[in-house]
Design a protein around this motif. Structure first.
Motif, mmCIF file in Angstrom:
data_model
loop_
_atom_site.group_PDB
_atom_site.id
_atom_site.type_symbol
_atom_site.label_atom_id
_atom_site.label_comp_id
_atom_site.label_asym_id
_atom_site.label_seq_id
_atom_site.Cartn_x
_atom_site.Cartn_y
_atom_site.Cartn_z
ATOM 1 N N VAL B 106 0.865 -1.184 0.000
ATOM 2 C CA VAL B 106 0.000 0.000 0.000
ATOM 3 C C VAL B 106 0.900 1.233 0.000
ATOM 4 O O VAL B 106 1.480 1.594 1.016
ATOM 5 C CB VAL B 106 -0.929 0.011 1.231
ATOM 6 C CG1 VAL B 106 -1.804 1.261 1.248
ATOM 7 C CG2 VAL B 106 -1.799 -1.239 1.244
ATOM 8 N N PRO B 114 -6.772 4.790 0.687
ATOM 9 C CA PRO B 114 -5.759 4.062 -0.090
ATOM 10 C C PRO B 114 -6.397 3.384 -1.301
ATOM 11 O O PRO B 114 -7.160 2.432 -1.144
ATOM 12 C CB PRO B 114 -5.232 3.029 0.910
ATOM 13 C CG PRO B 114 -6.252 2.934 1.977
ATOM 14 C CD PRO B 114 -7.093 4.176 1.967
ATOM 15 N N LEU B 117 -6.384 -0.409 -1.851
ATOM 16 C CA LEU B 117 -7.240 -1.271 -1.030
ATOM 17 C C LEU B 117 -8.715 -1.085 -1.342
ATOM 18 O O LEU B 117 -9.503 -2.020 -1.270
ATOM 19 C CB LEU B 117 -7.014 -0.976 0.459
ATOM 20 C CG LEU B 117 -5.623 -1.268 1.012
ATOM 21 C CD1 LEU B 117 -5.536 -0.785 2.458
ATOM 22 C CD2 LEU B 117 -5.323 -2.749 0.924
ATOM 23 N N PHE B 118 -9.102 0.180 -1.632
ATOM 24 C CA PHE B 118 -10.514 0.497 -1.818
ATOM 25 C C PHE B 118 -10.790 0.808 -3.285
ATOM 26 O O PHE B 118 -10.682 1.947 -3.721
ATOM 27 C CB PHE B 118 -10.919 1.672 -0.926
ATOM 28 C CG PHE B 118 -10.923 1.336 0.544
ATOM 29 C CD1 PHE B 118 -12.097 0.966 1.192
ATOM 30 C CD2 PHE B 118 -9.739 1.356 1.278
ATOM 31 C CE1 PHE B 118 -12.104 0.636 2.539
ATOM 32 C CE2 PHE B 118 -9.734 1.024 2.630
ATOM 33 C CZ PHE B 118 -10.915 0.673 3.259
ATOM 34 N N ASN B 119 -11.104 -0.229 -4.057
ATOM 35 C CA ASN B 119 -11.512 -0.039 -5.456
ATOM 36 C C ASN B 119 -12.427 -1.194 -5.837
ATOM 37 O O ASN B 119 -12.507 -2.199 -5.114
ATOM 38 C CB ASN B 119 -10.280 0.038 -6.374
ATOM 39 C CG ASN B 119 -9.451 -1.223 -6.327
ATOM 40 O OD1 ASN B 119 -9.906 -2.292 -6.737
ATOM 41 N ND2 ASN B 119 -8.232 -1.139 -5.798
ATOM 42 N N LEU B 131 -12.390 -5.638 4.150
ATOM 43 C CA LEU B 131 -12.261 -4.201 4.444
ATOM 44 C C LEU B 131 -13.548 -3.438 4.170
ATOM 45 O O LEU B 131 -13.982 -2.633 4.983
ATOM 46 C CB LEU B 131 -11.126 -3.582 3.621
ATOM 47 C CG LEU B 131 -9.704 -3.939 4.025
ATOM 48 C CD1 LEU B 131 -8.714 -3.321 3.048
ATOM 49 C CD2 LEU B 131 -9.403 -3.448 5.440
#
Lengths: 147, 191
Positions: B106, B114, B117-119, B131
Motif C-alpha cells: 500500500v 488508499p 485497497l478500496f476499489n 475491508l
C-alpha cells in the motif's frame, strides 16, 4: 393521495440542515478525519491529530452547551433547547466494540462514509450499502441480543 | 483570493477543525433542537426502503428527515472539499505507518483513501471483501447496537456529560485498537 397519518417531507424547512451538513462535510474532509490513513495512525498511537480533533470538538461542544444553559439561549423557533438523556444498555459495550472493529477496517464512521463518497471514493457506496444491511440485520435480531 | 484558497486547500490543523466540528452541536440544537448524530440515518433508510414488518423499522421516519438532509449535506460538502479545496499533496503521515503499509503493497497516498485497497476490483478479493463489505456491516450493525456513532456518542454524548456515551466511546476505541494492531496486519497480507 398520502399515507394516512404520515408526515410529508418538506424541502424548505430542511434546507438549513442541508447547509449544516455541507459545513460539517467540508470540515470532515479538510481535517482528514475521513482518511483511512489517519484512522490507522490514531489506533496505532502514531499521531495526535485525531485525538486533537475529537478532544477539542468535545470541549467546544461542552462549553457551547454550558453557555446555552446558563444564558438560556433558545432555538430559532424560540423553543427551549432540550438534550435527551441517553440510557445505558449493554449494547453500548457490545455494539461499541463491533463498531470499533469496523471503524478500523473501513476507516470511516457513518458521517465520513457520506463524505468519502463525495470526495470521489465511489466504491465506498458499497461500504455504505453494507452498513445499511448491518443496521437492518440488527433490527431483525434485536430482540435476541443482550442489551 | 488565490492565497486564501491555497491556505484552505491545505489540511486543516486539529485546533482549527476540531472546535469547528464541536460547533456543529450547538448549531443543530439552535437550528431546530436536533441532536447531533449521523448513524440514525442508516435506520431511517431501512425504515423508508426495506422495513419488512420488522418492529424496529416501524416508525414515522419522515419526522426525522432533517437527518437525511444533514447526511446529504455531508456528501455535498465532500464534493466541494474534494474539488474546490482539494489538497494536491499526498497525505502526510507517520513514517512508521508509511513503512508498514508499504510492506503490504500500500504505497499510493495521493488520496485520503488508499486506492490500492478500496476499489471495485478489490471487492472481488478476500482482503477487499473484509475491508469494505464486512467492515461496513460492522459499522452499521455496531453503531445501531451501541445507540450511536462517533458523532452521536463521542461528541454529542460526551459534550452533554452522559456517561453511557463515555462507555460507548471507550468501546469504540478498544475495538479499533484491537482491529488495527492485532487483526488488520494479517488481513492486509491477504490478497
Amino acid at each position: 393521495m398520502t399515507n394516512a397519518g404520515a408526515t410529508r417531507v418538506a424541502f424548505w424547512p430542511n434546507v438549513k440542515f442541508l447547509l449544516a451538513g455541507i459545513f460539517f462535510g467540508i470540515l470532515l474532509v479538510k481535517a482528514e478525519v475521513i482518511s483511512w490513513f489517519r484512522i490507522q495512525e490514531m489506533f496505532r498511537l502514531q499521531s495526535f491529530h485525531m485525538y486533537g480533533v475529537i478532544g477539542s470538538a468535545v470541549v467546544t461542544g461542552m462549553v457551547s452547551l454550558w453557555l446555552i444553559r446558563i444564558l438560556k439561549i433558545r432555538t430559532l423557533d424560540g423553543e427551549e433547547v432540550v438534550v435527551r438523556p441517553k440510557k445505558f444498555t449493554w449494547g453500548n459495550v457490545y455494539g461499541g466494540l463491533l463498531f470499533g472493529l469496523g471503524w478500523a477496517l473501513t476507516g470511516a464512521c457513518p458521517g465520513p462514509l457520506f463524505a468519502q463518497i463525495g470526495t470521489g471514493a465511489v466504491v465506498v457506496i458499497v461500504t455504505l450499502l453494507s452498513a445499511i444491511a448491518g443496521t437492518w440485520c440488527y433490527g431483525l435480531i434485536r430482540d435476541k441480543l443482550p442489551h | 483570493m488565490d492565497f486564501l484558497l491555497e491556505i484552505l486547500s491545505r489540511p486543516w490543523p486539529w485546533y482549527v477543525a476540531g472546535p469547528l466540528i464541536g460547533l456543529t452541536v450547538p448549531l443543530l440544537l439552535l437550528l431546530g433542537n436536533k441532536p447531533f448524530g449521523i448513524s440514525s440515518n442508516l435506520r431511517h433508510v431501512c425504515a423508508a426502503c426495506i422495513p419488512a414488518r420488522i418492529p424496529f423499522f416501524q416508525y414515522d421516519w419522515r419526522k426525522e428527515s432533517w437527518n437525511l438532509f444533514f447526511a446529504g449535506g455531508i456528501f455535498i460538502g465532500g464534493i466541494l472539499a474534494g474539488t474546490l479545496l482539494r489538497n494536491p499533496e499526498p497525505v502526510q503521515m507517520n513514517p512508521a505507518l508509511t513503512a508498514e503499509l508499504a510492506s503490504y503493497g500500500v504505497q499510493d497516498t495521493s488520496h485520503l483513501m488508499p486506492v490500492e485497497l478500496f476499489n471495485f476490483h478489490a471487492l472481488l478479493t478476500l482482503r477487499g471483501f473484509i475491508l469494505m463489505i464486512a467492515g461496513g456491516f460492522l459499522v452499521g450493525f455496531g453503531t445501531r447496537y451501541a445507540g450511536g456513532c462517533t458523532s452521536g456518542h463521542a461528541i454529542m454524548g460526551i459534550s452533554s456529560l452522559q456517561w453511557p456515551s463515555v462507555v460507548a466511546t471507550c468501546c469504540f476505541m478498544a475495538g479499533g485498537f484491537i482491529m488495527a494492531n492485532l487483526v488488520l496486519p494479517y488481513i492486509l497480507r491477504l490478497l
